[in-house]
Design a protein around this motif. Structure first.
Motif: not given
Length: 118
Positions: A21, A25, A57, A60-62, A96-97, A114, A116, A118
């Motif tokens: 990453f 991030v 993972l 939606g992302g990490p 974050t998302a 989650v 953002k 990525t």
């Protein structure tokens, strides 16, 4: 508590770096880990009670996940310029998302965020 936060951050840095990453991030993820682990220590666990950090993972992302022994629902407190504490989840929500929590069958809860970008 500072040792536990440092250990959690070191663990997260290694995981995010190994996954390749971008540094921005990773930096945000480390802040999220710090806030969630701090909240777990302050509000979600008794002295000596285990807190665990999971990183994985998702579509939606990490995801950063912190588990503690409390059943108390985490709440976002509105940000105020004159407050010195209580801003952790508001910061996590902004950075974050998505974030949320679920109760664990064994007792306690898992709070997740989650990431953002990525």
């Amino acid at each position: 508590m500072p040792e536990a936060i440092k250990s959690a951050r070191d663990f997260a840095r290694g995981w995010f770096d190994a996954k390749g990453f971008e540094p921005c991030v990773v930096g945000v993820a480390l802040l999220v880990v710090t806030e969630l682990v701090t909240n777990a220590h302050k509000h979600g666990s008794a002295p000596g009670e285990a807190i665990s950090v999971r990183l994985y993972l998702s579509a939606g992302g990490p995801v950063v996940e912190v588990r503690d022994g409390s059943d108390a629902e985490p709440r976002v407190v509105p940000l105020r310029v004159d407050s010195f504490s209580g801003r952790g989840l508001a910061i996590v929500a902004e950075l974050t998302a998505a974030w949320g929590f679920w109760r664990l069958r064994s007792g306690g809860k898992a709070v997740y965020a989650v990431m953002k970008g990525t």
